[in-house]
Design a protein around this motif. Structure first.
Motif, PDB file in Angstrom:
ATOM      1  N   ILE A 108    -171.852 -34.399 -39.074  1.00 54.05           N
ATOM      2  CA  ILE A 108    -170.765 -35.080 -39.788  1.00 54.05           C
ATOM      3  C   ILE A 108    -169.703 -35.615 -38.824  1.00 54.05           C
ATOM      4  O   ILE A 108    -168.756 -36.283 -39.250  1.00 54.05           O
ATOM      5  CB  ILE A 108    -170.096 -34.168 -40.835  1.00 54.05           C
ATOM      6  N   ALA A 109    -169.827 -35.333 -37.534  1.00 55.97           N
ATOM      7  CA  ALA A 109    -168.831 -35.780 -36.556  1.00 55.97           C
ATOM      8  C   ALA A 109    -168.699 -37.300 -36.579  1.00 55.97           C
ATOM      9  O   ALA A 109    -169.693 -38.021 -36.721  1.00 55.97           O
ATOM     10  CB  ALA A 109    -169.220 -35.303 -35.156  1.00 55.97           C
ATOM     11  N   LYS A 110    -167.462 -37.770 -36.441  1.00 55.12           N
ATOM     12  CA  LYS A 110    -167.192 -39.206 -36.493  1.00 55.12           C
ATOM     13  C   LYS A 110    -166.343 -39.633 -35.296  1.00 55.12           C
ATOM     14  O   LYS A 110    -165.542 -38.852 -34.777  1.00 55.12           O
ATOM     15  CB  LYS A 110    -166.453 -39.551 -37.794  1.00 55.12           C
ATOM     16  N   PRO A 111    -166.469 -40.881 -34.874  1.00 58.70           N
ATOM     17  CA  PRO A 111    -165.731 -41.360 -33.693  1.00 58.70           C
ATOM     18  C   PRO A 111    -164.219 -41.185 -33.837  1.00 58.70           C
ATOM     19  O   PRO A 111    -163.628 -41.596 -34.839  1.00 58.70           O
ATOM     20  CB  PRO A 111    -166.101 -42.849 -33.630  1.00 58.70           C
ATOM     21  N   VAL A 148    -184.406 -32.779 -31.063  1.00 59.63           N
ATOM     22  CA  VAL A 148    -183.428 -31.912 -31.716  1.00 59.63           C
ATOM     23  C   VAL A 148    -183.609 -30.508 -31.150  1.00 59.63           C
ATOM     24  O   VAL A 148    -184.665 -30.179 -30.604  1.00 59.63           O
ATOM     25  CB  VAL A 148    -183.591 -31.902 -33.253  1.00 59.63           C
ATOM     26  N   PRO A 149    -182.601 -29.641 -31.246  1.00 56.98           N
ATOM     27  CA  PRO A 149    -182.755 -28.272 -30.756  1.00 56.98           C
ATOM     28  C   PRO A 149    -183.913 -27.556 -31.440  1.00 56.98           C
ATOM     29  O   PRO A 149    -184.170 -27.760 -32.637  1.00 56.98           O
ATOM     30  CB  PRO A 149    -181.411 -27.625 -31.104  1.00 56.98           C
ATOM     31  N   ALA A 152    -174.717 -27.088 -29.133  1.00 56.79           N
ATOM     32  CA  ALA A 152    -175.294 -28.035 -30.078  1.00 56.79           C
ATOM     33  C   ALA A 152    -174.198 -28.813 -30.805  1.00 56.79           C
ATOM     34  O   ALA A 152    -174.319 -30.028 -31.027  1.00 56.79           O
ATOM     35  CB  ALA A 152    -176.184 -27.299 -31.085  1.00 56.79           C
ATOM     36  N   VAL A 153    -173.117 -28.113 -31.179  1.00 58.14           N
ATOM     37  CA  VAL A 153    -171.993 -28.778 -31.839  1.00 58.14           C
ATOM     38  C   VAL A 153    -171.335 -29.775 -30.888  1.00 58.14           C
ATOM     39  O   VAL A 153    -171.049 -30.927 -31.257  1.00 58.14           O
ATOM     40  CB  VAL A 153    -170.969 -27.734 -32.321  1.00 58.14           C
ATOM     41  N   ALA A 160    -176.737 -25.673 -36.293  1.00 55.42           N
ATOM     42  CA  ALA A 160    -175.455 -26.162 -35.778  1.00 55.42           C
ATOM     43  C   ALA A 160    -175.514 -27.673 -35.538  1.00 55.42           C
ATOM     44  O   ALA A 160    -174.556 -28.405 -35.848  1.00 55.42           O
ATOM     45  CB  ALA A 160    -175.098 -25.430 -34.487  1.00 55.42           C
ATOM     46  N   PHE A 161    -176.625 -28.141 -34.997  1.00 55.60           N
ATOM     47  CA  PHE A 161    -176.826 -29.565 -34.744  1.00 55.60           C
ATOM     48  C   PHE A 161    -176.736 -30.363 -36.039  1.00 55.60           C
ATOM     49  O   PHE A 161    -176.087 -31.419 -36.107  1.00 55.60           O
ATOM     50  CB  PHE A 161    -178.193 -29.745 -34.071  1.00 55.60           C
TER      51      PHE A 161
END
Length: 428
Positions: A200-203, A185-186, A219-220, A194-195
């Protein structure tokens, strides 16, 4: 730290007592428990209306308030879950526009607590499971879901296919949890924040963000790439210039919008993020007229809120803000730039007093330190040599001289909730 809650309803209080007795999951990270609990409820998170999922350090709650106001202005029925509550636990679960009533809340919490008794869930995991269960049962058109803490391991991240995800302003907060040592991880603190939020990012789902520095942006984007999400970055994919109005533009065109009703220049940025989220999803049509109405009608208590005439504040000019981190301190300093005021402050013991006193002390005509009810808090000396201790907000407010200067009560959302209760301004 526990999320304390009380209720005037004996049936609800009985369940809140059970919630309060749950162990705090120190050192437990992951979504296994919330997923197991949801499975016992027949996976309600897979049967929700379109979801707007919002993370961030500062501004995520305000962004949710703008989203709800804009969607309701279009005529949609909106479920919403936010945290923390200010006065009543019911604020955490809004069903088709209305706070859940006590009788239904008591039954719902009892159901979830009984089903998860052997899983050792946290306060927040039970709350999110209960909210999602009820969202799947009560008809509505859309859900607005605010992340509780972080994003990657937050209970709300059990969601699998939201309509759109958003990340508000980023800053340091909850370092004990969000900066816990971990491999791959950063290592730069803000990049790690930010990571975590971008977890919560999803395909295939648009991940709409504010503008960050290069390291945080990387990082995002790294998280978005891992998830297969479609990033939509402010300053690259959408733009918002804030002055006497909001000049917003993206691939769909340009909007010239009025500044929002919520106080503070930072709220225009939160409003712009809400607009961008609406325009980067395809589940629901929302008109420019509804966006404008939502900007004017959104309400979000305890965020630079001027209190009404009431039993606590009388006729004085009193402002209330629950912010407690450096970003919140900077926003408050910008609002009160060049203006003297009296500061009444209460902060949890695990927060940094300098986050507020640093940017605010120069303009504070006096500093009164008060406890945060039912929590461990910083003593007066933590806020500087001129801070004076008082046993509660009413006594601190009574000691403020009648010199025409405004009063700012700040430092904790838990303290803010007590102030709203004492002044008879219950969030609805």
């Amino acid at each position: 730290m526990r999320d304390f809650a009380t209720s005037d309803s004996p049936r609800v209080q009985a369940q809140l007592d059970r919630l309060g007795a749950l162990s705090v999951p120190d050192g437990r990270f992951g979504l296994e428990t919330i997923r197991a609990l949801l499975a016992r409820l027949d996976d309600p998170h897979l049967r929700l209306p379109p979801v707007f999922h919002v993370a961030g350090t500062n501004g995520k709650g305000s962004t949710c308030a703008f989203l709800r106001a804009m969607l309701e202005a279009e005529g949609y029925k909106v479920h919403a879950t936010i945290s923390p509550h200010l006065v009543r636990y019911n604020e955490r679960i809004r069903l088709a526009g209305q706070l859940i009533d006590d009788d239904r809340l008591a039954d719902l919490l009892a159901e979830v607590l009984d089903l998860g008794d052997d899983l050792n869930p946290s306060f927040f995991e039970v709350t999110i499971a209960a909210a999602f269960a009820e969202f799947a049962r009560v008809p509505a058109d859309v859900c607005v879901v605010e992340v509780g803490l972080g994003g990657r391991f937050d209970a709300t991240n059990a969601l699998e296919q939201p309509a759109v995800c958003g990340i508000a302003a980023l800053g340091l907060d909850h370092e004990r949890f969000l900066l816990a040592p971990e491999e791959d991880v950063p290592t730069v603190p803000l990049e790690r924040i930010a990571f975590e939020k971008a977890g919560i990012a999803k395909p295939g789902v648009q991940l709409v963000t504010q503008q960050y520095d290069l390291g945080m942006t990387k990082a995002v984007l790294d998280q978005a790439m891992r998830a297969g999400a479609r990033p939509a970055l402010r300053g690259l994919d959408w733009f918002a210039e804030v002055g006497t109005e909001i000049a917003y533009r993206d691939k769909h065109g340009e909007l010239i919008l009025p500044l929002p009703a919520l106080t503070g220049p930072h709220q225009a940025d939160n409003a712009a993020l809400a607009v961008a989220m609406i325009r980067h999803q395809n589940a629901l049509a929302v008109s420019e007229a509804a966006i404008r109405t939502g900007l004017a009608s959104a309400r979000w208590p305890a965020r630079l809120q001027r209190l009404s005439v009431g039993p606590l504040v009388g006729n004085r000019e009193v402002w209330l803000d629950g912010g407690h981190n450096p970003s919140a301190g900077a926003a408050l300093a910008q609002h009160f730039q060049g203006q003297r005021f009296h500061l009444i402050i209460g902060m949890l013991a695990n927060k940094d007093p300098a986050a507020l006193t640093g940017p605010l002390a120069a303009n504070a005509a006096s500093i009164a330190a008060v406890p945060v009810p039912t929590h461990e808090w910083h003593p007066a000396e933590a806020f500087g040599p001129n801070a004076v201790a008082f046993p509660d907000v009413p006594s601190a407010l009574a000691a403020v001289p009648q010199d025409g200067l405004p009063v700012l009560i700040a430092g904790s959302l838990y303290l803010a909730g007590e102030v709203l209760r004492l002044n008879g301004e219950l969030p609805d």
